[in-house]
Write a protein that holds these residues in place. Structure first.
Motif, PDB file in Angstrom:
ATOM      1  N   VAL A  96       0.828  -1.208   0.000  1.00 18.08           N
ATOM      2  CA  VAL A  96       0.000   0.000   0.000  1.00 18.08           C
ATOM      3  C   VAL A  96       0.858   1.253   0.000  1.00 18.08           C
ATOM      4  CG1 VAL A  96      -1.677   1.365   1.322  1.00 18.08           C
ATOM      5  CG2 VAL A  96      -1.993  -1.101   1.075  1.00 18.08           C
ATOM      6  N   ILE A  97       1.899   1.275   0.821  1.00 21.63           N
ATOM      7  CA  ILE A  97       2.755   2.464   0.884  1.00 21.63           C
ATOM      8  C   ILE A  97       3.494   2.675  -0.436  1.00 21.63           C
ATOM      9  CG2 ILE A  97       4.796   1.317   1.862  1.00 21.63           C
ATOM     10  CD1 ILE A  97       3.484   4.833   2.745  1.00 21.63           C
ATOM     11  N   VAL A  98       3.846   1.568  -1.102  1.00 22.35           N
ATOM     12  CA  VAL A  98       4.499   1.686  -2.415  1.00 22.35           C
ATOM     13  C   VAL A  98       3.542   2.325  -3.416  1.00 22.35           C
ATOM     14  CG1 VAL A  98       5.383   0.378  -4.392  1.00 22.35           C
ATOM     15  CG2 VAL A  98       6.134  -0.201  -2.078  1.00 22.35           C
ATOM     16  N   GLU A  99       2.304   1.855  -3.442  1.00 22.64           N
ATOM     17  CA  GLU A  99       1.304   2.425  -4.355  1.00 22.64           C
ATOM     18  C   GLU A  99       1.115   3.920  -4.101  1.00 22.64           C
ATOM     19  OE1 GLU A  99      -2.287   0.249  -3.884  1.00 22.64           O
ATOM     20  OE2 GLU A  99      -1.456  -1.635  -4.663  1.00 22.64           O
ATOM     21  N   LYS A 100       1.028   4.299  -2.830  1.00 24.13           N
ATOM     22  CA  LYS A 100       0.794   5.699  -2.489  1.00 24.13           C
ATOM     23  C   LYS A 100       2.014   6.575  -2.794  1.00 24.13           C
ATOM     24  CE  LYS A 100      -2.890   4.972   0.853  1.00 24.13           C
ATOM     25  NZ  LYS A 100      -3.902   5.669   0.023  1.00 24.13           N
ATOM     26  N   CYS A 101       3.204   6.015  -2.613  1.00 21.63           N
ATOM     27  CA  CYS A 101       4.419   6.746  -2.968  1.00 21.63           C
ATOM     28  C   CYS A 101       4.458   7.030  -4.471  1.00 21.63           C
ATOM     29  CB  CYS A 101       5.663   5.965  -2.558  1.00 21.63           C
ATOM     30  SG  CYS A 101       6.031   6.019  -0.796  1.00 21.63           S
ATOM     31  N   ILE A 102       4.093   6.025  -5.257  1.00 26.63           N
ATOM     32  CA  ILE A 102       4.078   6.189  -6.718  1.00 26.63           C
ATOM     33  C   ILE A 102       3.028   7.211  -7.118  1.00 26.63           C
ATOM     34  CG2 ILE A 102       3.599   5.019  -8.903  1.00 26.63           C
ATOM     35  CD1 ILE A 102       4.790   2.461  -7.603  1.00 26.63           C
ATOM     36  N   GLU A 103       1.839   7.100  -6.537  1.00 21.36           N
ATOM     37  CA  GLU A 103       0.750   8.024  -6.860  1.00 21.36           C
ATOM     38  C   GLU A 103       1.096   9.474  -6.531  1.00 21.36           C
ATOM     39  OE1 GLU A 103      -2.616   6.675  -4.683  1.00 21.36           O
ATOM     40  OE2 GLU A 103      -2.863   4.824  -5.865  1.00 21.36           O
ATOM     41  N   ASN A 104       1.831   9.662  -5.428  1.00 26.11           N
ATOM     42  CA  ASN A 104       2.134  11.014  -4.955  1.00 26.11           C
ATOM     43  C   ASN A 104       3.545  11.480  -5.293  1.00 26.11           C
ATOM     44  OD1 ASN A 104      -0.299  11.857  -3.081  1.00 26.11           O
ATOM     45  ND2 ASN A 104       0.085   9.687  -2.694  1.00 26.11           N
ATOM     46  N   ASN A 105       4.220  10.694  -6.146  1.00 28.81           N
ATOM     47  CA  ASN A 105       5.582  11.049  -6.569  1.00 28.81           C
ATOM     48  C   ASN A 105       6.519  11.244  -5.371  1.00 28.81           C
ATOM     49  OD1 ASN A 105       7.449  11.471  -8.635  1.00 28.81           O
ATOM     50  ND2 ASN A 105       7.202  13.698  -8.568  1.00 28.81           N
ATOM     51  N   ILE A 106       6.387  10.337  -4.395  1.00 33.32           N
ATOM     52  CA  ILE A 106       7.216  10.363  -3.196  1.00 33.32           C
ATOM     53  C   ILE A 106       8.417   9.443  -3.393  1.00 33.32           C
ATOM     54  CG2 ILE A 106       7.307   9.751  -0.741  1.00 33.32           C
ATOM     55  CD1 ILE A 106       5.630  12.201  -1.205  1.00 33.32           C
ATOM     56  N   ASN A 107       9.578   9.905  -3.010  1.00 28.55           N
ATOM     57  CA  ASN A 107      10.809   9.143  -3.165  1.00 28.55           C
ATOM     58  C   ASN A 107      10.804   7.924  -2.235  1.00 28.55           C
ATOM     59  OD1 ASN A 107      13.332   8.497  -4.092  1.00 28.55           O
ATOM     60  ND2 ASN A 107      14.414  10.037  -2.871  1.00 28.55           N
ATOM     61  N   PHE A 108      11.013   6.724  -2.784  1.00 25.81           N
ATOM     62  CA  PHE A 108      11.104   5.528  -1.940  1.00 25.81           C
ATOM     63  C   PHE A 108      12.136   4.563  -2.527  1.00 25.81           C
ATOM     64  CE2 PHE A 108       8.190   4.027  -5.168  1.00 25.81           C
ATOM     65  CZ  PHE A 108       8.400   2.665  -5.243  1.00 25.81           C
ATOM     66  N   GLU A 109      12.598   3.673  -1.669  1.00 30.08           N
ATOM     67  CA  GLU A 109      13.619   2.713  -2.094  1.00 30.08           C
ATOM     68  C   GLU A 109      13.347   1.366  -1.429  1.00 30.08           C
ATOM     69  OE1 GLU A 109      18.533   2.438  -2.201  1.00 30.08           O
ATOM     70  OE2 GLU A 109      17.511   4.341  -1.812  1.00 30.08           O
ATOM     71  N   VAL A 110      13.491   0.289  -2.210  1.00 37.81           N
ATOM     72  CA  VAL A 110      13.291  -1.069  -1.703  1.00 37.81           C
ATOM     73  C   VAL A 110      14.646  -1.757  -1.598  1.00 37.81           C
ATOM     74  CG1 VAL A 110      12.144  -3.281  -2.076  1.00 37.81           C
ATOM     75  CG2 VAL A 110      11.034  -1.158  -2.830  1.00 37.81           C
ATOM     76  N   LEU A 111      14.996  -2.183  -0.402  1.00 42.39           N
ATOM     77  CA  LEU A 111      16.273  -2.865  -0.206  1.00 42.39           C
ATOM     78  C   LEU A 111      16.118  -4.359  -0.466  1.00 42.39           C
ATOM     79  CD1 LEU A 111      16.775  -0.136   1.221  1.00 42.39           C
ATOM     80  CD2 LEU A 111      18.118  -1.387   2.929  1.00 42.39           C
ATOM     81  N   PRO A 112      17.122  -5.002  -1.044  1.00 34.64           N
ATOM     82  CA  PRO A 112      17.076  -6.461  -1.190  1.00 34.64           C
ATOM     83  C   PRO A 112      17.390  -7.110   0.150  1.00 34.64           C
ATOM     84  CG  PRO A 112      19.175  -5.635  -1.973  1.00 34.64           C
ATOM     85  CD  PRO A 112      18.373  -4.429  -1.596  1.00 34.64           C
ATOM     86  N   GLY A 113      16.909  -8.321   0.312  1.00 38.69           N
ATOM     87  CA  GLY A 113      17.212  -9.007   1.570  1.00 38.69           C
ATOM     88  C   GLY A 113      16.446 -10.300   1.727  1.00 38.69           C
ATOM     89  N   ALA A 114      16.279 -10.690   2.975  1.00 36.83           N
ATOM     90  CA  ALA A 114      15.730 -12.009   3.293  1.00 36.83           C
ATOM     91  C   ALA A 114      14.305 -12.180   2.795  1.00 36.83           C
ATOM     92  CB  ALA A 114      15.764 -12.213   4.805  1.00 36.83           C
ATOM     93  N   THR A 115      14.046 -13.348   2.229  1.00 39.23           N
ATOM     94  CA  THR A 115      12.686 -13.757   1.885  1.00 39.23           C
ATOM     95  C   THR A 115      12.628 -15.276   1.912  1.00 39.23           C
ATOM     96  OG1 THR A 115      10.994 -13.837   0.163  1.00 39.23           O
ATOM     97  CG2 THR A 115      13.244 -13.542  -0.576  1.00 39.23           C
ATOM     98  N   ALA A 116      11.573 -15.820   2.492  1.00 37.10           N
ATOM     99  CA  ALA A 116      11.447 -17.275   2.601  1.00 37.10           C
ATOM    100  C   ALA A 116      11.188 -17.923   1.247  1.00 37.10           C
ATOM    101  CB  ALA A 116      10.322 -17.624   3.572  1.00 37.10           C
ATOM    102  N   ILE A 117      10.680 -17.146   0.290  1.00 37.51           N
ATOM    103  CA  ILE A 117      10.279 -17.702  -1.005  1.00 37.51           C
ATOM    104  C   ILE A 117      11.463 -18.337  -1.731  1.00 37.51           C
ATOM    105  CG2 ILE A 117       9.294 -17.176  -3.268  1.00 37.51           C
ATOM    106  CD1 ILE A 117       7.886 -14.785  -1.908  1.00 37.51           C
ATOM    107  N   THR A 118      12.487 -17.536  -1.982  1.00 39.36           N
ATOM    108  CA  THR A 118      13.628 -18.042  -2.759  1.00 39.36           C
ATOM    109  C   THR A 118      14.451 -19.042  -1.956  1.00 39.36           C
ATOM    110  OG1 THR A 118      14.846 -16.042  -2.119  1.00 39.36           O
ATOM    111  CG2 THR A 118      13.794 -16.050  -4.274  1.00 39.36           C
ATOM    112  N   THR A 119      14.523 -18.854  -0.645  1.00 41.51           N
ATOM    113  CA  THR A 119      15.260 -19.806   0.192  1.00 41.51           C
ATOM    114  C   THR A 119      14.643 -21.195   0.083  1.00 41.51           C
ATOM    115  OG1 THR A 119      15.761 -18.020   1.753  1.00 41.51           O
ATOM    116  CG2 THR A 119      16.092 -20.268   2.535  1.00 41.51           C
ATOM    117  N   ALA A 120      13.320 -21.257   0.218  1.00 41.90           N
ATOM    118  CA  ALA A 120      12.623 -22.536   0.132  1.00 41.90           C
ATOM    119  C   ALA A 120      12.714 -23.130  -1.269  1.00 41.90           C
ATOM    120  CB  ALA A 120      11.156 -22.358   0.525  1.00 41.90           C
TER     121      ALA A 120
END
Length: 283
Positions: A96-120
């Protein structure tokens, strides 16, 4: 006034040593940390001696809190979004926050890191070249029915999350809907009692029925295999005439010559018999 920004920061799914240096740097420099469970995040911050203002940000307040976070950012604040474990936005608050950042032209950044999906997925030993992540299987009959309509013919590996009290019922449902496919059940990934159980679904059901069930689970199920598809295709023609059989194969992409050859093989007929039938067809 400094420029505000939102960071989505993955946190370890079990082992705290999996926290990235960059993730720690963002948490140390953030003005506010928005956490799915502030008590859980406080344990992480205390472990790394980080002292920050925490606010609650979970699925029940995500819409309203996202607006509050955007207000902070517009005032020049740096906000870090974290969940209890893993990457925000993946079966957890964050999208939700990503969608709102895009809608409002707010600067955001997604860091790579842990996720159970690829590990499994890598642990599973199944096909890693293509896969589908489907999250938790819904308890609603209508949604479950639609899910299996969507995935029954999928050839990609399928990944699901599941809780301990629903594990056996979910495994039984997967076996009923998809057949006794190969599966890897990954328990407590990266934690002290991590366990990967591989086998056919029925074998895994028997194993966990006897052993007992504790922890959080990721299920990786093999996609529909070529052998299964071929076996189903073999059954298609049993109620067809030779003419209908030839037409079916041509519609599926075979040339007329290839179709004649395959029909003869499937039906254990002389090829010239099938060829003679094919000459009377306008295809």
């Amino acid at each position: 006034m400094s420029e505000g920004k939102v960071f989505l920061v993955p946190t370890p799914i079990g082992n705290l040593k999996d926290m990235t240096l960059r993730g720690l740097e963002v948490l140390q420099n953030a003005d506010i940390i928005a956490a799915e469970d502030t008590r859980q995040t406080l344990k992480l911050l205390n472990h790394f001696s980080i002292r920050k203002t925490l606010i609650s940000y979970h699925k029940h307040n995500e819409q309203t809190k996202s607006e509050e976070i955007l207000d902070y950012v517009e005032k020049g604040k740096v906000i870090a979004i974290v969940t209890d474990a893993g990457t925000p936005g993946i079966s957890d608050p964050g999208a939700v926050i990503v969608e709102k950042c895009i809608e409002n032209n707010i600067n955001f950044e997604v860091l790579p890191g842990a996720t159970a999906i690829t590990t499994a997925l890598v642990y599973s030993g199944l096909d890693t070249t293509k896969f589908q992540f489907r999250g938790f299987i819904s308890r609603e009959t209508k949604e479950r029915k639609k899910l299996f309509q969507d995935i029954r013919e999928v050839t990609e590996s399928l990944i699901f999350y599941e809780s301990p009290h629903r594990l056996l019922s979910t495994l039984s449902l997967l076996c009923e809907e998809l057949g006794n496919r190969r599966i890897a059940v990954c328990r407590e990934l990266t934690k002290l009692h991590e366990e990967i159980k591989r086998g056919r679904i029925k074998e895994v059901i028997e194993y966990f029925s006897e052993k007992g069930i504790k922890g959080e689970f990721v299920l990786v199920v093999e996609g529909k295999q070529q052998e299964e598809i071929e076996n189903e295709n073999k059954e298609k023609w049993r109620d067809l005439t030779i003419e209908e059989h030839i037409i079916l194969l041509v519609k599926e992409g075979l040339s007329k010559k290839e179709a004649v050859k395959k029909v003869a093989k499937d039906r254990s007929l002389e090829r010239n018999i099938v060829y003679k039938v094919s000459t009377e067809l306008e295809i």
